[in-house]
Scaffold this motif. Structure first.
Motif, PDB file in Angstrom:
ATOM      1  N   GLY A   1      22.933   5.999 -40.954  1.00 32.97           N
ATOM      2  CA  GLY A   1      21.839   5.095 -40.268  1.00 32.97           C
ATOM      3  C   GLY A   1      20.569   5.381 -40.714  1.00 32.97           C
ATOM      4  N   LEU A   2      19.520   4.652 -40.024  1.00 35.05           N
ATOM      5  CA  LEU A   2      18.169   4.744 -40.659  1.00 35.05           C
ATOM      6  C   LEU A   2      17.549   6.181 -40.204  1.00 35.05           C
ATOM      7  N   PRO A   3      17.716   6.833 -39.145  1.00 33.61           N
ATOM      8  CA  PRO A   3      17.078   8.176 -38.786  1.00 33.61           C
ATOM      9  C   PRO A   3      17.526   9.172 -40.043  1.00 33.61           C
TER      10      PRO A   3
ATOM     11  N   GLY B   1      16.856  -1.454 -49.860  1.00 30.17           N
ATOM     12  CA  GLY B   1      18.317  -1.175 -49.726  1.00 30.17           C
ATOM     13  C   GLY B   1      18.823  -1.886 -48.706  1.00 30.17           C
ATOM     14  N   GLU B   2      19.867  -1.318 -48.066  1.00 24.24           N
ATOM     15  CA  GLU B   2      20.642  -1.796 -46.842  1.00 24.24           C
ATOM     16  C   GLU B   2      19.627  -2.362 -45.955  1.00 24.24           C
ATOM     17  N   CYS B   3      18.448  -1.691 -45.544  1.00 19.42           N
ATOM     18  CA  CYS B   3      17.750  -2.175 -44.569  1.00 19.42           C
ATOM     19  C   CYS B   3      16.681  -3.531 -45.233  1.00 19.42           C
TER      20      CYS B   3
ATOM     21  N   CYS C   1      23.878  -2.860 -53.278  1.00 19.45           N
ATOM     22  CA  CYS C   1      23.163  -1.322 -53.321  1.00 19.45           C
ATOM     23  C   CYS C   1      24.023  -0.450 -53.984  1.00 19.45           C
ATOM     24  N   ASN C   2      25.003  -0.881 -54.886  1.00 13.45           N
ATOM     25  CA  ASN C   2      25.955   0.121 -55.375  1.00 13.45           C
ATOM     26  C   ASN C   2      26.893   0.669 -54.183  1.00 13.45           C
ATOM     27  N   ALA C   3      26.926   0.272 -53.147  1.00 17.33           N
ATOM     28  CA  ALA C   3      27.355   0.812 -51.959  1.00 17.33           C
ATOM     29  C   ALA C   3      29.097   1.139 -52.289  1.00 17.33           C
TER      30      ALA C   3
ATOM     31  N   ASN D   1      18.965  -8.450 -41.624  1.00 16.19           N
ATOM     32  CA  ASN D   1      20.209  -7.799 -42.050  1.00 16.19           C
ATOM     33  C   ASN D   1      20.795  -6.534 -41.203  1.00 16.19           C
ATOM     34  N   CYS D   2      19.677  -5.664 -40.824  1.00 14.41           N
ATOM     35  CA  CYS D   2      20.114  -4.480 -40.251  1.00 14.41           C
ATOM     36  C   CYS D   2      19.697  -4.047 -39.126  1.00 14.41           C
ATOM     37  N   ILE D   3      18.671  -3.898 -38.786  1.00 13.84           N
ATOM     38  CA  ILE D   3      18.256  -3.182 -37.381  1.00 13.84           C
ATOM     39  C   ILE D   3      18.831  -3.750 -36.246  1.00 13.84           C
ATOM     40  N   HIS D   4      19.901  -3.377 -35.759  1.00 14.48           N
ATOM     41  CA  HIS D   4      20.440  -3.747 -34.402  1.00 14.48           C
ATOM     42  C   HIS D   4      19.496  -2.767 -33.502  1.00 14.48           C
ATOM     43  N   PHE D   5      19.579  -1.440 -33.729  1.00 20.08           N
ATOM     44  CA  PHE D   5      18.704  -0.675 -33.033  1.00 20.08           C
ATOM     45  C   PHE D   5      18.152   0.472 -34.063  1.00 20.08           C
ATOM     46  N   LEU D   6      17.161   1.011 -33.789  1.00 19.15           N
ATOM     47  CA  LEU D   6      16.376   2.073 -34.528  1.00 19.15           C
ATOM     48  C   LEU D   6      16.240   3.135 -33.418  1.00 19.15           C
TER      49      LEU D   6
ATOM     50  N   SER E   1      19.573  10.455 -49.006  1.00 18.89           N
ATOM     51  CA  SER E   1      20.396   9.121 -48.497  1.00 18.89           C
ATOM     52  C   SER E   1      21.170   9.499 -47.277  1.00 18.89           C
ATOM     53  N   GLN E   2      21.498   8.474 -46.503  1.00 19.53           N
ATOM     54  CA  GLN E   2      22.468   8.259 -45.263  1.00 19.53           C
ATOM     55  C   GLN E   2      23.887   9.286 -45.569  1.00 19.53           C
ATOM     56  N   TRP E   3      24.141   9.362 -46.759  1.00 15.36           N
ATOM     57  CA  TRP E   3      25.586  10.051 -47.074  1.00 15.36           C
ATOM     58  C   TRP E   3      25.415  11.569 -46.652  1.00 15.36           C
TER      59      TRP E   3
ATOM     60  N   VAL F   1      15.461   3.307 -47.496  1.00 16.79           N
ATOM     61  CA  VAL F   1      14.712   4.165 -46.570  1.00 16.79           C
ATOM     62  C   VAL F   1      14.615   5.540 -47.019  1.00 16.79           C
ATOM     63  N   SER F   2      15.835   6.194 -47.148  1.00 19.65           N
ATOM     64  CA  SER F   2      15.915   7.421 -47.806  1.00 19.65           C
ATOM     65  C   SER F   2      14.817   7.769 -48.945  1.00 19.65           C
ATOM     66  N   GLY F   3      14.719   6.688 -50.039  1.00 19.52           N
ATOM     67  CA  GLY F   3      13.943   6.866 -51.128  1.00 19.52           C
ATOM     68  C   GLY F   3      12.259   6.726 -50.885  1.00 19.52           C
TER      69      GLY F   3
ATOM     70  N   TYR G   1      12.188   4.501 -58.889  1.00 22.83           N
ATOM     71  CA  TYR G   1      12.888   3.386 -59.585  1.00 22.83           C
ATOM     72  C   TYR G   1      13.979   2.968 -58.691  1.00 22.83           C
ATOM     73  N   GLU G   2      13.955   1.363 -58.663  1.00 21.51           N
ATOM     74  CA  GLU G   2      15.106   0.808 -57.737  1.00 21.51           C
ATOM     75  C   GLU G   2      15.408  -0.482 -58.575  1.00 21.51           C
ATOM     76  N   LYS G   3      16.774  -0.581 -58.283  1.00 24.91           N
ATOM     77  CA  LYS G   3      17.782  -1.486 -59.203  1.00 24.91           C
ATOM     78  C   LYS G   3      17.306  -2.895 -58.790  1.00 24.91           C
TER      79      LYS G   3
ATOM     80  N   VAL H   1      14.996  -1.899 -61.991  1.00 28.42           N
ATOM     81  CA  VAL H   1      15.546  -0.736 -62.795  1.00 28.42           C
ATOM     82  C   VAL H   1      16.833   0.036 -62.355  1.00 28.42           C
ATOM     83  N   ASN H   2      17.847  -0.245 -62.740  1.00 24.41           N
ATOM     84  CA  ASN H   2      19.191   0.106 -62.726  1.00 24.41           C
ATOM     85  C   ASN H   2      19.167   1.812 -63.360  1.00 24.41           C
ATOM     86  N   ILE H   3      19.300   2.908 -62.710  1.00 27.95           N
ATOM     87  CA  ILE H   3      19.587   3.864 -63.688  1.00 27.95           C
ATOM     88  C   ILE H   3      20.985   4.243 -63.974  1.00 27.95           C
ATOM     89  N   GLU H   4      21.238   4.090 -65.311  1.00 28.82           N
ATOM     90  CA  GLU H   4      22.752   4.155 -65.732  1.00 28.82           C
ATOM     91  C   GLU H   4      23.069   5.383 -66.287  1.00 28.82           C
TER      92      GLU H   4
HETATM   93  C1  LIG Z   1      24.529  -5.066 -41.566  1.00 29.26           C
HETATM   94  C2  LIG Z   1      24.041  -3.649 -41.297  1.00 29.26           C
HETATM   95  C3  LIG Z   1      23.493  -3.137 -40.102  1.00 29.26           C
HETATM   96  C4  LIG Z   1      23.015  -1.934 -40.041  1.00 29.26           C
HETATM   97  N1  LIG Z   1      22.526  -1.747 -38.940  1.00 29.26           N
HETATM   98  C5  LIG Z   1      21.825  -0.293 -38.390  1.00 29.26           C
HETATM   99  C6  LIG Z   1      21.324  -0.222 -37.281  1.00 29.26           C
HETATM  100  O1  LIG Z   1      21.312  -1.024 -36.444  1.00 29.26           O
HETATM  101  N2  LIG Z   1      20.594   0.990 -37.050  1.00 29.26           N
HETATM  102  C7  LIG Z   1      20.604   1.896 -38.010  1.00 29.26           C
HETATM  103  O2  LIG Z   1      20.205   2.965 -37.799  1.00 29.26           O
HETATM  104  N3  LIG Z   1      21.157   1.747 -39.160  1.00 29.26           N
HETATM  105  C8  LIG Z   1      21.744   0.378 -39.534  1.00 29.26           C
HETATM  106  N4  LIG Z   1      22.435   0.396 -40.862  1.00 29.26           N
HETATM  107  C9  LIG Z   1      22.455   1.427 -41.702  1.00 29.26           C
HETATM  108  C10 LIG Z   1      21.118   1.502 -42.507  1.00 29.26           C
HETATM  109  O3  LIG Z   1      20.827   0.182 -43.068  1.00 29.26           O
HETATM  110  C11 LIG Z   1      21.260   2.275 -43.704  1.00 29.26           C
HETATM  111  O4  LIG Z   1      22.037   3.702 -43.033  1.00 29.26           O
HETATM  112  C12 LIG Z   1      20.125   2.881 -44.379  1.00 29.26           C
HETATM  113  O5  LIG Z   1      19.500   1.823 -44.635  1.00 29.26           O
HETATM  114  C13 LIG Z   1      20.637   3.341 -45.659  1.00 29.26           C
HETATM  115  O6  LIG Z   1      19.275   4.046 -46.463  1.00 29.26           O
HETATM  116  P1  LIG Z   1      19.687   4.777 -47.980  1.00 29.26           P
HETATM  117  O7  LIG Z   1      18.157   4.890 -48.266  1.00 29.26           O
HETATM  118  O8  LIG Z   1      20.401   5.907 -47.428  1.00 29.26           O
HETATM  119  O9  LIG Z   1      20.643   3.984 -48.830  1.00 29.26           O
HETATM  120  P2  LIG Z   1      20.350   2.426 -49.288  1.00 29.26           P
HETATM  121  O10 LIG Z   1      19.921   1.525 -48.194  1.00 29.26           O
HETATM  122  O11 LIG Z   1      21.683   2.000 -49.896  1.00 29.26           O
HETATM  123  O12 LIG Z   1      19.445   2.794 -50.657  1.00 29.26           O
HETATM  124  C14 LIG Z   1      19.724   3.053 -51.851  1.00 29.26           C
HETATM  125  C15 LIG Z   1      18.815   2.100 -52.564  1.00 29.26           C
HETATM  126  O13 LIG Z   1      19.362   2.675 -54.136  1.00 29.26           O
HETATM  127  C16 LIG Z   1      19.305   1.565 -54.914  1.00 29.26           C
HETATM  128  N5  LIG Z   1      20.192   1.971 -56.163  1.00 29.26           N
HETATM  129  C17 LIG Z   1      21.478   2.201 -56.047  1.00 29.26           C
HETATM  130  N6  LIG Z   1      21.914   2.622 -57.229  1.00 29.26           N
HETATM  131  C18 LIG Z   1      20.991   2.514 -57.946  1.00 29.26           C
HETATM  132  C19 LIG Z   1      20.662   3.047 -59.450  1.00 29.26           C
HETATM  133  N7  LIG Z   1      21.763   3.444 -60.186  1.00 29.26           N
HETATM  134  N8  LIG Z   1      19.416   2.922 -60.067  1.00 29.26           N
HETATM  135  C20 LIG Z   1      18.328   2.564 -59.287  1.00 29.26           C
HETATM  136  N9  LIG Z   1      18.535   2.073 -57.837  1.00 29.26           N
HETATM  137  C21 LIG Z   1      19.714   2.251 -57.220  1.00 29.26           C
HETATM  138  C22 LIG Z   1      19.969   0.470 -53.889  1.00 29.26           C
HETATM  139  O14 LIG Z   1      19.605  -0.770 -54.607  1.00 29.26           O
HETATM  140  C23 LIG Z   1      19.129   0.733 -52.622  1.00 29.26           C
HETATM  141  O15 LIG Z   1      17.926  -0.050 -52.638  1.00 29.26           O
HETATM  142  C24 LIG Z   1      22.610  -0.995 -40.831  1.00 29.26           C
HETATM  143  C25 LIG Z   1      23.174  -1.458 -42.372  1.00 29.26           C
HETATM  144  C26 LIG Z   1      23.705  -2.784 -42.683  1.00 29.26           C
HETATM  145  C27 LIG Z   1      24.050  -3.159 -43.968  1.00 29.26           C
END
Ligand SMILES: Cc1cc2nc3c(=O)[nH]c(=O)nc-3n(C[C@H](O)[C@H](O)[C@H](O)COP(=O)(O)OP(=O)(O)OC[C@H]3O[C@@H](n4cnc5c(N)ncnc54)[C@H](O)[C@@H]3O)c2cc1C
Length: 493
Positions: A474-476, A39-41, A431-433, A53-58, A466-468, A12-14, A31-33, A244-247
């Motif tokens: 979370g998604l927002p 990703g997590e969504c 997701c390399n989490a 897998n993800c949205i319990h609530f947005l 990213s969410q970090w 979602v962040s990308g 580029y996405e692996k 494509v995994n960026i290494e």
């Molecule tokens: C079970 C579950 C329930 C959840 N419930 C909720 C919810 O109800 N509400 C809510 O707001 N949030 C929820 N979340 C959290 C939400 O999914 C995440 O906060 C959000 O999707 C994170 O997005 P992101 O883009 O930061 O990271 P990610 O989703 O981790 O995206 C990162 C992407 O980068 C890719 N990547 C990683 N390393 C590399 C690399 N070296 N080269 C290329 N690609 C790479 C990964 O494959 C991934 O696609 C939940 C998550 C899970 C797993």
């Protein structure tokens, strides 16, 4: 000013960073692996069923909010899209007593007070504080880490109603919070949803997302959300490369000069946005010295900054009959079962039947989720190389949970099939989490929320999203982080 942007990660962040960069006039490639974005969504089709897998609530589903406008701009929400508002955050059934954290706060207050008049004072305080926390929304205009003093004061003013709740619960764990109540059932509903060290304020604020109606589920669930973002990204001219995994990241003269994919492809750009797990960037790909001080603090104090992960199992319901199941999320006591060396005596489950496009009557799904922490992660990580044992253990727990769900709801007996099981390691593989974390850092009692800058000191053309970037995640936060990175890139250069 360089006009090309390369984004690493199509979560979602990308996708958000991609859309904001295209709207700012850059040309963008992601580029996405994995072989699919999100990703997590994510969501998966299994045996004709869909596992969301993800949205319990947005958060951000109220039209008058800034967050709604962000989701609208990203293609996620629109006037024509149906939104599901489950009637409660979650409920508990125990010894024939049912308690709901209703979306309607006064209805919940009445139900709780009727059951536990002895906790009148603390219950009223809890519901009053939840009401006052309705003013809190994840920021999506300017990142807190980059705010100037005036912006920071303004943010504080916008949250002034929340001061009492912050004072009451900001330094309390869920265990402290639970101990404020005397009634057995009230304690149980609060004790058995989040882990005992989870900060009570975050729990009350999560409930307030429901009572203010900002928390809901858009039609199409997780996969729908991502596919609408992707459609917006591509309609603006963005290009997505999957698998494509960026290494490797090559840096010279304070600039990233190229990144290299697992296929050996050398990728050049003017700007790069890292939208994947931040641990893998700073600990595996570039020098740790580039770490933002707040991010370093959180990684170096894992006892204070826990990242939630879980063991999950998804069951398909093999009948179309009306089984009179609870709506949404429910917790209930059950026979003891062990997961990753810990004994549990409560089960948390969620019924997926609200969205006909994903779960038609004949294909309803139940998921159980057992919260896991870093120690549990170590257990799963140790097991993962022995594929047979790892799979056996995942199946054993699925079977144990199936029996407990069927005991609680006998109408389900013989009607559940296991569609998929996920351990914390699944999210590392997927997701390399780091440590399987699927929500950002969760500050524990005694540890403060922290915010991370998207600018990386010492590298002029690499930005962090990213969410970090913010505790809670979370998604927002993930979506807003993409915007923050692009805003900072524009003003930084
Ligand atoms: C079970 C579950 C329930 C959840 N419930 C909720 C919810 O109800 N509400 C809510 O707001 N949030 C929820 N979340 C959290 C939400 O999914 C995440 O906060 C959000 O999707 C994170 O997005 P992101 O883009 O930061 O990271 P990610 O989703 O981790 O995206 C990162 C992407 O980068 C890719 N990547 C990683 N390393 C590399 C690399 N070296 N080269 C290329 N690609 C790479 C990964 O494959 C991934 O696609 C939940 C998550 C899970 C797993």
């Amino acid at each position: 000013m360089g006009k090309k942007v390369v984004i690493i990660g199509a979560g979602v962040s990308g996708l958000s960073a991609g859309i904001y960069a295209l709207q700012a006039g850059y040309s963008v490639e992601i580029y996405e692996k994995n072989k699919m974005p999100g990703g997590e969504c994510a969501g998966w089709n299994r045996q004709g069923y869909h596992i969301d897998n993800c949205i319990h609530f947005l958060v951000g589903c109220n039209k008058d909010e800034q967050l709604y406008k962000m989701w609208e701009n990203l293609g996620v929400l629109s006037d024509s899209l149906e939104i599901y508002r489950e009637p409660y955050f979650y409920c508990m059934e125990m010894d024939g007593v049912t308690l709901h954290l209703w979306r309607n706060l006064e209805k919940a207050r009445k139900e709780f007070l009727e059951l536990a008049p002895e906790d009148n004072k603390e219950l009223n305080l809890f519901f009053d504080c939840a009401k006052s926390l309705e003013c809190i929304k994840p920021p999506c205009d300017v990142s807190i880490a980059h705010m100037n003093l005036i912006q920071f004061i303004k943010l504080g003013m916008s949250m002034k109603d929340a001061n009492k709740a912050i004072k009451e619960y900001g330094k309390q764990s869920m265990e402290d919070f639970t101990n404020r109540f005397t009634n057995h059932y009230i304690r149980a509903i609060f004790k058995n949803y989040f882990n005992s060290n989870f900060i009570a304020l975050s729990f009350v604020a999560s409930y307030a997302f429901y009572t203010s109606n900002t928390a809901a589920i858009p039609q199409g669930g997780s996969v729908g959300l991502v596919s609408r973002m992707l459609a917006k990204f591509e309609s603006l001219g963005g290009k997505l490369h999957l698998g494509v995994n960026i290494e490797k990241i090559n840096i010279a003269d304070k600039q990233v000069v190229s990144i290299i994919g697992n296929n050996g492809k050398v990728i050049n750009s003017d700007n790069y946005i890292w939208c994947a797990d931040s641990h893998s960037l700073f600990y595996d790909l570039i020098d740790e010295g580039y770490l933002d001080k707040n991010l370093r603090y959180m990684y170096e104090n894992p006892e204070g900054y826990v990242s939630n992960t879980g063991y999950q199992v998804a069951f398909g319901i093999v009948t179309e009959a009306d089984l009179n199941l609870p709506e949404g999320s429910i917790i209930f006591p059950c026979d003891e079962y062990d997961v990753a060396g810990e004994t549990h005596n409560f089960c948390g489950m969620r019924v997926y039947d609200y969205d006909e496009t994903l779960f038609p009557m004949g294909k309803r799904v139940i998921q159980c989720n057992v919260l896991q922490n870093a120690e549990n992660y170590a257990y799963w990580f140790g097991l993962k190389d022995n594929k047979e044992k790892y799979n056996q253990e995942k199946q054993r727990i699925a079977e144990e949970l199936r029996l407990r769900v069927e005991k609680k709801f006998p109408q389900l007996e013989g009607k559940l099939i296991v569609l998929g099981t996920y351990s914390p390691v699944t999210f590392t593989t997927w997701c390399n989490a780091h440590k399987g974390g699927y929500m950002s850092f969760n500050p524990q009692k005694g540890y403060k929320s922290k915010y991370v800058k998207s600018i990386i000191k010492g590298i002029n053309n690499l930005y962090l999203a990213s969410q970090w970037i913010q505790t809670g995640g979370g998604l927002p936060i993930a979506a807003a982080s993409g915007k923050f990175a692009i805003d900072n890139m524009k003003s930084h250069r």
